[in-house]
Design an enzyme around this catalytic site. Sequence first.
Site, PDB file in Angstrom:
ATOM      1  N   SER A   1      28.597  97.959  41.338  1.00  5.65           N
ATOM      2  CA  SER A   1      27.383  97.231  40.988  1.00  5.65           C
ATOM      3  C   SER A   1      26.884  97.622  39.600  1.00  5.65           C
ATOM      4  O   SER A   1      27.575  97.418  38.612  1.00  5.65           O
ATOM      5  CB  SER A   1      26.313  97.469  42.055  1.00  5.65           C
ATOM      6  OG  SER A   1      25.202  96.638  41.859  1.00  5.65           O
ATOM      7  N   HIS A   2      25.698  98.230  39.521  1.00  8.09           N
ATOM      8  CA  HIS A   2      25.086  98.575  38.231  1.00  8.09           C
ATOM      9  C   HIS A   2      25.175 100.059  37.934  1.00  8.09           C
ATOM     10  O   HIS A   2      24.465 100.556  37.052  1.00  8.09           O
ATOM     11  CB  HIS A   2      23.624  98.140  38.246  1.00  8.09           C
ATOM     12  CG  HIS A   2      22.828  98.746  39.363  1.00  8.09           C
ATOM     13  ND1 HIS A   2      22.978  98.330  40.658  1.00  8.09           N
ATOM     14  CD2 HIS A   2      21.918  99.748  39.389  1.00  8.09           C
ATOM     15  CE1 HIS A   2      22.174  99.043  41.429  1.00  8.09           C
ATOM     16  NE2 HIS A   2      21.516  99.914  40.690  1.00  8.09           N
TER      17      HIS A   2
ATOM     18  N   ASP B   1      25.109  90.430  41.573  1.00  5.11           N
ATOM     19  CA  ASP B   1      24.373  90.242  42.820  1.00  5.11           C
ATOM     20  C   ASP B   1      22.881  90.527  42.645  1.00  5.11           C
ATOM     21  O   ASP B   1      22.099  90.276  43.556  1.00  5.11           O
ATOM     22  CB  ASP B   1      24.968  91.077  43.963  1.00  5.11           C
ATOM     23  CG  ASP B   1      24.860  92.581  43.739  1.00  5.11           C
ATOM     24  OD1 ASP B   1      24.504  92.999  42.619  1.00  5.11           O
ATOM     25  OD2 ASP B   1      25.144  93.327  44.689  1.00  5.11           O
ATOM     26  N   ARG B   2      22.485  91.030  41.479  1.00  6.13           N
ATOM     27  CA  ARG B   2      21.070  91.240  41.190  1.00  6.13           C
ATOM     28  C   ARG B   2      20.627  90.307  40.068  1.00  6.13           C
ATOM     29  O   ARG B   2      21.439  89.836  39.280  1.00  6.13           O
ATOM     30  CB  ARG B   2      20.815  92.698  40.793  1.00  6.13           C
ATOM     31  CG  ARG B   2      20.825  93.671  41.963  1.00  6.13           C
ATOM     32  CD  ARG B   2      20.669  95.101  41.467  1.00  6.13           C
ATOM     33  NE  ARG B   2      20.410  96.039  42.546  1.00  6.13           N
ATOM     34  CZ  ARG B   2      21.360  96.570  43.309  1.00  6.13           C
ATOM     35  NH1 ARG B   2      22.634  96.258  43.100  1.00  6.13           N
ATOM     36  NH2 ARG B   2      21.046  97.408  44.280  1.00  6.13           N
TER      37      ARG B   2
ATOM     38  N   THR C   1      15.366  99.468  53.922  1.00  9.21           N
ATOM     39  CA  THR C   1      15.919  99.138  52.616  1.00  9.21           C
ATOM     40  C   THR C   1      17.394  98.757  52.750  1.00  9.21           C
ATOM     41  O   THR C   1      18.124  99.303  53.573  1.00  9.21           O
ATOM     42  CB  THR C   1      15.800 100.322  51.648  1.00  9.21           C
ATOM     43  OG1 THR C   1      16.398 101.480  52.245  1.00  9.21           O
ATOM     44  CG2 THR C   1      14.353 100.628  51.347  1.00  9.21           C
TER      45      THR C   1
ATOM     46  N   GLU D   1      14.360  92.589  48.106  1.00  7.23           N
ATOM     47  CA  GLU D   1      13.895  93.951  47.942  1.00  7.23           C
ATOM     48  C   GLU D   1      13.585  94.181  46.471  1.00  7.23           C
ATOM     49  O   GLU D   1      14.122  93.509  45.591  1.00  7.23           O
ATOM     50  CB  GLU D   1      14.888  94.973  48.475  1.00  7.23           C
ATOM     51  CG  GLU D   1      16.224  95.034  47.798  1.00  7.23           C
ATOM     52  CD  GLU D   1      17.111  96.120  48.426  1.00  7.23           C
ATOM     53  OE1 GLU D   1      16.774  96.622  49.510  1.00  7.23           O
ATOM     54  OE2 GLU D   1      18.142  96.445  47.818  1.00  7.23           O
TER      55      GLU D   1
ATOM     56  N   ALA E   1      14.346  96.143  44.211  1.00  9.40           N
ATOM     57  CA  ALA E   1      15.380  96.512  43.232  1.00  9.40           C
ATOM     58  C   ALA E   1      16.124  95.268  42.755  1.00  9.40           C
ATOM     59  O   ALA E   1      17.351  95.214  42.755  1.00  9.40           O
ATOM     60  CB  ALA E   1      16.345  97.518  43.840  1.00  9.40           C
TER      61      ALA E   1
ATOM     62  N   LYS F   1      22.358  89.738  48.868  1.00  4.62           N
ATOM     63  CA  LYS F   1      21.724  89.371  47.611  1.00  4.62           C
ATOM     64  C   LYS F   1      22.728  88.679  46.700  1.00  4.62           C
ATOM     65  O   LYS F   1      23.910  88.957  46.742  1.00  4.62           O
ATOM     66  CB  LYS F   1      21.147  90.608  46.931  1.00  4.62           C
ATOM     67  CG  LYS F   1      22.130  91.727  46.632  1.00  4.62           C
ATOM     68  CD  LYS F   1      21.408  92.933  46.081  1.00  4.62           C
ATOM     69  CE  LYS F   1      22.338  94.099  45.828  1.00  4.62           C
ATOM     70  NZ  LYS F   1      22.897  94.655  47.076  1.00  4.62           N
TER      71      LYS F   1
END
Length: 610
Positions: free
Chosen positions: A154-155, A323-324, A396, A420, A422, A434
């Site tokens: 991810s990040h 995904d964000r 979460t 959420e 984030a 997400k």
Amino acid sequence: MISNVPEDLKQSIGLWLSQDRNEKTYKEIVGLCDAGNWSELHERLNSRLKFGTAGLRARMEAGFNRMNTLVVIQATQGLSQYIKEQFPDRLIAVVGHDHRFNSGDFAKATATVFLKAGFKVHYLNQEDCFVHTPMVPFTVNRVRASVGVMITASHNPKLDNGYKVYYSNGCQIIPPHDSAIAKSIEANLAPRDGVWDWHQAMKQAAIEGRLVYERDQMLEQYMKCVKESLVTDVDSFSRGKPWFVYTPMHGVGYQIFDQIASKILQLRVDRDFLVVPEQLNPDPEFYTVQFPNPEEKGALDLAIELAENHGIKLVIASDPDADRFSVAFKEFHGWRQLTGNDIGFLFAYYELQKYRGFDAEYRNSHPLAMLNSTVSSQMISSMATLEGFYHEDTLTGFKWIGNRALELESRGYYVPFGFEEAIGYMFPATEYDKDGLSAAVVFLQAYHSWMSQGKSPITILDEASAKYGVFREYNGYYVVADPSLTDRVFAYIREDYTPKGESYPRTIGDLQVKTFRDLTTGYQSDTPNNIPNLPVDPSSQMITIVAQPNGGESEEQVRFTLRGSGTEPKLKIYIEARAKDEPRAKELTRHTWEILREEWFSRPGLSTKF
């Protein structure tokens, strides 16, 4: 065997060298032995990388508690065995990967282990083409797979990678599956015959029809789903002059977003929107940012600079695996990056307006429900109370939000959205996880609709504060070099700070505690029999408190959660205050942060450890 190895390392080093066939990581361990770096070898080999509800995530290095090909093979062997026991008649797996270092090899090793275990594998990558993370759960649902794996961190920083698992319902795994898979991994550590030869195994499986390369087909279905489920009005979009800037943050997002923009939204790059050129192509070095997360300070600087140079007021961004989703907007006083909670409320507001336009018969049979994690803003809860729809907090992580959405839908609810703080946003019309690109599609429509009414995102947020209450957040974290320190902090709160004979502290500094929930020990102060209203996990530290400041107004309230991160060496703190106006709400959040730092995080023997 290498000479001079300490007795307490001989077994683990010998085991690694006997199992690892990756030349690079094999030589890495040999090099540490030659250098006599026994402390580093203890660190890497004495324990195994823990498999949890987030799967696996760690730095890419040799060692049993790092991310590498051997660990991926072992994880997949255990996972495949567990899934075979759950779905003996449905051995279908989905595998995808992003552009990070080693992601392709990790995905091929994963696919090969599944193939050797008798699975049919839907492989979502082709040469130099990647998928964003949501494509894995999307495909799991479309092909009725029993399991999906996405290789991504991810990040996280560039030297990290991860292994994210989806169950047969297209959601990330939740207990008890995580612990059962972990046990299965421990029972299936010895690499099986042929698992290292993925080129030959995948070639033969493709000939036999047991390996299917489906990136293009699944992407076509994904876009069709986005168009039919998330697009309501794009005909009125402004065209011919760029009105927003997009950055994929050196990730995989642009390859797919460009197709969505041109084929569904009828928007053309350089004509209707701009893309940050330095961040356009997938690049695992992430060379223009210190940390590849749109939330981090400075991450959107290039995008905002590009927008400023072209008189554009809107910037949207996705993180490396897309995904964000994040947003920055230029208001009168300058640029403002919206928080995850800001964006979450804007989506909820937009979805509520859409829902009210549905046929009355549908609304009567499908009541509206929205979800967010318990560390996210309570503003949607306040809106739900006033507007008359159902709202619920979850733990979460989208493993909880997605699974709860499925449960509510099975009971007849219409669940268009969950989030959420984030910067994660789920639209179940596409998948139960997400998705930064579906979020972009929805947000662009919402933004254009509001602007056509003479309103900006800031206007909507200001109106919401006037109607539902002023909520402001102050979130942060402490870096925890020693994982045991997190446990010691929570033990101090429960055992030393809490007065003798009490179940929880009644005051914290000048804050009066109104409710106390401990999801580690399983206690909640305001429920029947003190049983928490969310699942309890003794292996995860998490406390939530609602408090009021001494001498404050009656409507003033502070809600804060402390939790240990499951994927990073951090102790996270989420603070949200409700007050009569923004200055007072901000003051309360900062005041609460200082109180917690003084009362809990600056104790003797602890402050120097963070």
